[in-house]
Motif scaffolding. Sequence first.
Motif, PDB file in Angstrom:
ATOM      1  N   GLN A  83       4.537  24.869 -33.650  1.00 36.61           N
ATOM      2  CA  GLN A  83       4.438  25.832 -32.561  1.00 36.61           C
ATOM      3  C   GLN A  83       4.444  25.155 -31.198  1.00 36.61           C
ATOM      4  OE1 GLN A  83       0.921  28.313 -32.798  1.00 36.61           O
ATOM      5  NE2 GLN A  83       2.059  30.074 -32.035  1.00 36.61           N
ATOM      6  N   ASN A  84       3.854  23.975 -31.109  1.00 41.39           N
ATOM      7  CA  ASN A  84       3.702  23.310 -29.815  1.00 41.39           C
ATOM      8  C   ASN A  84       4.766  22.259 -29.533  1.00 41.39           C
ATOM      9  OD1 ASN A  84       1.372  24.792 -29.326  1.00 41.39           O
ATOM     10  ND2 ASN A  84       0.057  23.281 -30.309  1.00 41.39           N
ATOM     11  N   LYS A  85       5.598  21.958 -30.526  1.00 40.05           N
ATOM     12  CA  LYS A  85       6.606  20.916 -30.328  1.00 40.05           C
ATOM     13  C   LYS A  85       7.652  21.358 -29.314  1.00 40.05           C
ATOM     14  CE  LYS A  85       9.493  17.620 -32.792  1.00 40.05           C
ATOM     15  NZ  LYS A  85      10.376  17.447 -31.644  1.00 40.05           N
ATOM     16  N   ASP A  86       8.075  20.413 -28.501  1.00 40.33           N
ATOM     17  CA  ASP A  86       9.165  20.677 -27.563  1.00 40.33           C
ATOM     18  C   ASP A  86      10.457  20.798 -28.353  1.00 40.33           C
ATOM     19  OD1 ASP A  86      10.919  20.886 -25.485  1.00 40.33           O
ATOM     20  OD2 ASP A  86      10.740  18.807 -24.816  1.00 40.33           O
ATOM     21  N   LEU A  87      11.003  22.007 -28.380  1.00 42.16           N
ATOM     22  CA  LEU A  87      12.194  22.271 -29.200  1.00 42.16           C
ATOM     23  C   LEU A  87      13.491  21.955 -28.471  1.00 42.16           C
ATOM     24  CD1 LEU A  87      11.065  25.694 -30.701  1.00 42.16           C
ATOM     25  CD2 LEU A  87      10.933  23.439 -31.780  1.00 42.16           C
ATOM     26  N   GLY A  88      13.379  21.700 -27.169  1.00 36.30           N
ATOM     27  CA  GLY A  88      14.590  21.401 -26.404  1.00 36.30           C
ATOM     28  C   GLY A  88      15.241  22.628 -25.808  1.00 36.30           C
ATOM     29  N   PHE A  89      14.681  23.811 -26.088  1.00 33.44           N
ATOM     30  CA  PHE A  89      15.171  25.035 -25.458  1.00 33.44           C
ATOM     31  C   PHE A  89      13.979  25.932 -25.169  1.00 33.44           C
ATOM     32  CE2 PHE A  89      14.986  26.087 -29.943  1.00 33.44           C
ATOM     33  CZ  PHE A  89      14.551  27.402 -29.974  1.00 33.44           C
ATOM     34  N   ASP A  90      14.177  26.885 -24.279  1.00 28.05           N
ATOM     35  CA  ASP A  90      13.096  27.771 -23.855  1.00 28.05           C
ATOM     36  C   ASP A  90      13.135  29.043 -24.682  1.00 28.05           C
ATOM     37  OD1 ASP A  90      11.116  29.110 -22.587  1.00 28.05           O
ATOM     38  OD2 ASP A  90      12.003  29.074 -20.584  1.00 28.05           O
ATOM     39  N   THR A  93      20.399  30.280 -19.561  1.00 33.13           N
ATOM     40  CA  THR A  93      19.498  31.271 -20.161  1.00 33.13           C
ATOM     41  C   THR A  93      18.484  30.611 -21.091  1.00 33.13           C
ATOM     42  OG1 THR A  93      21.265  32.928 -20.066  1.00 33.13           O
ATOM     43  CG2 THR A  93      19.391  33.396 -21.505  1.00 33.13           C
ATOM     44  N   LEU A  94      18.935  29.655 -21.893  1.00 26.94           N
ATOM     45  CA  LEU A  94      18.044  28.991 -22.846  1.00 26.94           C
ATOM     46  C   LEU A  94      17.465  27.692 -22.293  1.00 26.94           C
ATOM     47  CD1 LEU A  94      19.929  29.563 -26.217  1.00 26.94           C
ATOM     48  CD2 LEU A  94      18.145  30.943 -25.153  1.00 26.94           C
ATOM     49  N   ASN A  95      17.809  27.373 -21.055  1.00 28.39           N
ATOM     50  CA  ASN A  95      17.273  26.183 -20.381  1.00 28.39           C
ATOM     51  C   ASN A  95      17.577  24.908 -21.164  1.00 28.39           C
ATOM     52  OD1 ASN A  95      15.965  24.891 -18.258  1.00 28.39           O
ATOM     53  ND2 ASN A  95      13.954  24.997 -19.247  1.00 28.39           N
ATOM     54  N   LEU A  96      18.835  24.783 -21.612  1.00 25.92           N
ATOM     55  CA  LEU A  96      19.275  23.561 -22.290  1.00 25.92           C
ATOM     56  C   LEU A  96      19.576  22.510 -21.232  1.00 25.92           C
ATOM     57  CD1 LEU A  96      21.661  25.045 -25.016  1.00 25.92           C
ATOM     58  CD2 LEU A  96      19.241  24.476 -25.214  1.00 25.92           C
ATOM     59  N   GLU A  97      19.159  21.272 -21.506  1.00 22.00           N
ATOM     60  CA  GLU A  97      19.232  20.208 -20.495  1.00 22.00           C
ATOM     61  C   GLU A  97      20.522  19.394 -20.622  1.00 22.00           C
ATOM     62  OE1 GLU A  97      16.872  16.078 -19.311  1.00 22.00           O
ATOM     63  OE2 GLU A  97      15.850  17.615 -20.528  1.00 22.00           O
ATOM     64  N   ILE A 146      28.962  18.773 -26.048  1.00 22.70           N
ATOM     65  CA  ILE A 146      28.397  18.247 -27.291  1.00 22.70           C
ATOM     66  C   ILE A 146      26.940  17.856 -27.094  1.00 22.70           C
ATOM     67  CG2 ILE A 146      30.638  17.451 -28.151  1.00 22.70           C
ATOM     68  CD1 ILE A 146      29.904  14.632 -27.235  1.00 22.70           C
ATOM     69  N   ASN A 147      26.221  17.669 -28.189  1.00 21.50           N
ATOM     70  CA  ASN A 147      24.827  17.228 -28.093  1.00 21.50           C
ATOM     71  C   ASN A 147      24.722  15.729 -28.364  1.00 21.50           C
ATOM     72  OD1 ASN A 147      25.202  17.134 -30.855  1.00 21.50           O
ATOM     73  ND2 ASN A 147      23.303  18.194 -31.372  1.00 21.50           N
ATOM     74  N   GLU A 148      23.529  15.187 -28.197  1.00 22.24           N
ATOM     75  CA  GLU A 148      23.323  13.737 -28.321  1.00 22.24           C
ATOM     76  C   GLU A 148      23.578  13.247 -29.748  1.00 22.24           C
ATOM     77  OE1 GLU A 148      19.925  12.656 -25.037  1.00 22.24           O
ATOM     78  OE2 GLU A 148      19.331  13.937 -26.723  1.00 22.24           O
ATOM     79  N   SER A 149      23.295  14.095 -30.742  1.00 25.24           N
ATOM     80  CA  SER A 149      23.538  13.685 -32.125  1.00 25.24           C
ATOM     81  C   SER A 149      25.016  13.464 -32.387  1.00 25.24           C
ATOM     82  CB  SER A 149      22.985  14.739 -33.095  1.00 25.24           C
ATOM     83  OG  SER A 149      21.577  14.758 -33.063  1.00 25.24           O
ATOM     84  N   PHE A 171      18.496  19.686 -29.183  1.00 25.44           N
ATOM     85  CA  PHE A 171      17.475  20.724 -29.341  1.00 25.44           C
ATOM     86  C   PHE A 171      17.473  21.175 -30.800  1.00 25.44           C
ATOM     87  CE2 PHE A 171      21.358  22.982 -28.389  1.00 25.44           C
ATOM     88  CZ  PHE A 171      21.312  24.141 -29.146  1.00 25.44           C
ATOM     89  N   HIS A 172      16.357  21.708 -31.234  1.00 24.52           N
ATOM     90  CA  HIS A 172      16.174  22.060 -32.648  1.00 24.52           C
ATOM     91  C   HIS A 172      16.777  23.435 -32.919  1.00 24.52           C
ATOM     92  CE1 HIS A 172      13.563  18.685 -33.819  1.00 24.52           C
ATOM     93  NE2 HIS A 172      13.089  18.773 -32.591  1.00 24.52           N
ATOM     94  N   TYR A 173      18.029  23.447 -33.322  1.00 25.08           N
ATOM     95  CA  TYR A 173      18.674  24.717 -33.659  1.00 25.08           C
ATOM     96  C   TYR A 173      18.487  25.055 -35.137  1.00 25.08           C
ATOM     97  CZ  TYR A 173      22.555  21.686 -35.161  1.00 25.08           C
ATOM     98  OH  TYR A 173      23.324  20.722 -35.770  1.00 25.08           O
ATOM     99  N   GLU A 174      18.020  24.108 -35.930  1.00 25.36           N
ATOM    100  CA  GLU A 174      17.598  24.383 -37.300  1.00 25.36           C
ATOM    101  C   GLU A 174      16.074  24.290 -37.338  1.00 25.36           C
ATOM    102  OE1 GLU A 174      19.559  25.408 -39.499  1.00 25.36           O
ATOM    103  OE2 GLU A 174      21.534  24.485 -39.339  1.00 25.36           O
ATOM    104  N   SER A 175      15.473  24.576 -38.492  1.00 28.22           N
ATOM    105  CA  SER A 175      14.027  24.450 -38.596  1.00 28.22           C
ATOM    106  C   SER A 175      13.648  22.971 -38.556  1.00 28.22           C
ATOM    107  CB  SER A 175      13.525  25.087 -39.902  1.00 28.22           C
ATOM    108  OG  SER A 175      13.768  24.229 -40.999  1.00 28.22           O
ATOM    109  N   LEU A 176      12.364  22.721 -38.372  1.00 25.60           N
ATOM    110  CA  LEU A 176      11.895  21.335 -38.296  1.00 25.60           C
ATOM    111  C   LEU A 176      11.906  20.653 -39.654  1.00 25.60           C
ATOM    112  CD1 LEU A 176       8.952  21.560 -35.738  1.00 25.60           C
ATOM    113  CD2 LEU A 176      11.354  21.051 -35.352  1.00 25.60           C
ATOM    114  N   ARG A 177      12.338  21.375 -40.682  1.00 21.75           N
ATOM    115  CA  ARG A 177      12.537  20.734 -41.983  1.00 21.75           C
ATOM    116  C   ARG A 177      13.798  19.878 -41.965  1.00 21.75           C
ATOM    117  NH1 ARG A 177      12.119  26.152 -42.992  1.00 21.75           N
ATOM    118  NH2 ARG A 177      10.078  26.923 -43.603  1.00 21.75           N
TER     119      ARG A 177
END
Length: 810
Positions: free
Chosen positions: A465-472, A548-552, A572-575, A613-619
């Motif tokens: 819940q508290n992890k920084d997901l990379g989006f708002d 809108t999602l505050n992606l950096e 693209i993303n960093e991955s 940013f975490h677009y999948e679950s943290l699993r």
Amino acid sequence: MIKNYFKIAFRSLKKQPFFTLINTLGLAIGMAGSLLIALYIYEELNYDNMFVDADRLYRIDMDIKFGGAEIKSGETAPPMAATLEKDFAEIENTVRFRTLGSNLFRSSDKTDNIKELSTTYVDSTFFNMFGLELINGNKESALKEPNTLVMTRTAAENHFGSVDVVGKSLLLNNEDTYIVTGVMEDLPKNSFLKNYSIFMAMAGNVASREDIWGNNNYYTFVKLAPETRLDNFKLQLEGVVEKYVLPWAKKTFPGMTKESFAASGNYIRYHTIPLTDIHLYSENQNEMGEKGTIQNVYILSFIGFFLILLACVNFMNLSTAHSLKRAKEVGIRKTLGSNRFQLIVQFLTESGFVVFASMILAIIIALIALPYFNDLAGRDISIPFTEPLFYVAILLITILLGLFSGSYPAFVISRFIPVDTLKGNGMKNSSKWNIRSMLVVFQFGVAVFLIVGTLVVFQQLKFIQNKDLGFDKEQVLVINDTYAAGQHINAFKQDVLNLSAVKDATVSSFMPTPSSRSNSSFFKEGAMDQQYAIQMQTWEVDNDYLNTLNLELVAGRDFNSQSAADSTAVIINESTLATLGISSEEALGIRITEEIGLENPEFYHVIGVIKDFHYESLRENIGALGLFMSRTTGSMAIKLKTDDFASVIANIESIWIKRAPGQPFNYRFMDDAFEASYKEERRLGSIFIVFTCLSIFIACLGLFGLAAFNAQNRTKEIGVRKVLGASVSQITIGLTTDFLKLVGISTLIALPIGWYCMNIWLEDFSYRIQIGWGIMGLSALLVTTIAIITVSYQSIKAAIANPVKSLRTE
């Protein structure tokens, strides 16, 4: 004689109502909790067992590594089913599903749409494959023709108010007309198909007929012929890759060989999974139905087993604690000629009375608690009163529990020596490590384990819940099914942006929380061989998505709707950089394509790089992702700048009614959708809390009984100590310390076991907490505090007693 056993047992239990009540209540609570867990586990283990020949039904799964991504999938290519039927004599039947998620339907004579949450294309073999019948329609021909569908009873009644609907038409998403050719009963609640309400003919899905082995979007089920050796079938299945997949891939990569494909670290592996194992054992990232885990079944089995065991242990402790009161009775009985066997039968009869009463009370408690448990567990479980096997099981369990819980007290009490008991000495225990002490260690060991489990689950959920997901995700309202607005979607977005409470808005089918997903293989210009492939999520977004999602952005720029060149741009993303092996600045300007083998492929140029940013679950680990500026209208995310949600939602709904009359208005908050991704973990945490509290309560009853036994056994000793000058606090501390030693031992044993088991549970998460000393220390502190509170009452009561009364009998 038997009548006498029952009469004496009834009188004895009636004579000590408080002891009988505590014993009965403790056992009943343990039984009720275990019964609820047993019903839950029974349903989980019997998932999909209701289908005809379920033991012969399998799904073809695929493990693939390509382009830097490792994927476990339950979906395979369109030609898989036909290939298996052609090449494998063991195959009796096949069926494919192509799931479509939610869609809007309305009958041709209505203007308002109804949203069906789970819809799918399916082959016409569906009914024979799973042994399903139709209420109306002919199952042999129901799904033979394109643009036909079969619906469930509930769906038919929702759309037409009746199940007599064969021949009527439905409009799909305001565009395509489908004819209803059948109505079936709603699917069972413990089935992977339970949420599906509309089944459309696969004949209408053009892609299902394509000979493309790279389009893995079809769940393929097979029915094996009787007496088929599964190992042989699996071995033959491995040959599909070499015979069909690699030759198809060579059309795109002419120089590719089996050896070069393997040398690059890539692989494709097909294997089977039994239909009845999918719910609990599948490791796939995508499933048609709700997914459980066998780990949770093991955890709940452990809790249920030890809950009933704790209740029995509690019964033993309380029974032996009160045995001194009956020591003289035993002595007189033995003196008058009763043998040990008769005494054992007498005390077992008493325990049988208690267990039988407890079982009746447990069923009543379970009935009362069942609605709350179903809400907690997200299930629709009921007690099977109509099943004869249920009563047989209850009777056997009652007998076994009566024997188990009553055996130790019966054998102990019947062993009393008449001379000692008549003198008032009762049964002497020279050993500090008697069986009751070990039972207390066991009880509190289980309690400590459950406390550790509860704390770990909720610490992990707090971390998520508290992890920084990379989006708002906060204050982001998502409007579903905005495609229903048709050509008015842009006007709807602009009207929403004009509201003073709205900061930003973006239209896209792809969101960081559960939504559409799409991936493709891309290649960097100049590196077009399969070994350089980039397996990447491809999301179609508009130019307001990042804001809108505050992606950096870490390099480059955002999309520009005024630039025609941005129609072939990608962010693209960093991955993705890690897969390419370049820096963010080096990535700007490079060109990538997914059109391999074409003379003039279309290239996309990289204009920006966003922070992961975490677009999948943290699993899951964060994979490669590309954002493309294109029109998809599945949903709209709206960033709000007000806390008056009711007012702004009402304003947006009024705009929707104006721009999309007759279309359903569905919305969700992004943070709620994110939380829903972890509902199984939350359910597990809530179940842990409830049954941990029950276990602690039962353990405390046992400790209370042992404290009463100890205080009673040492009454004269305490009296002598007080006469010789011992204070109340000294006596209280002395009595309490004995039990705290037992609790300390149980804590030392249970903490490492709890740490080990919960670390195994955490392995399902790619991003997780570390179980530190804080959790261990808090668990020890909690159980110690509970033990002190439980024991202190009896200890203080014994310490403040008048020594004259305890010494008067000497």
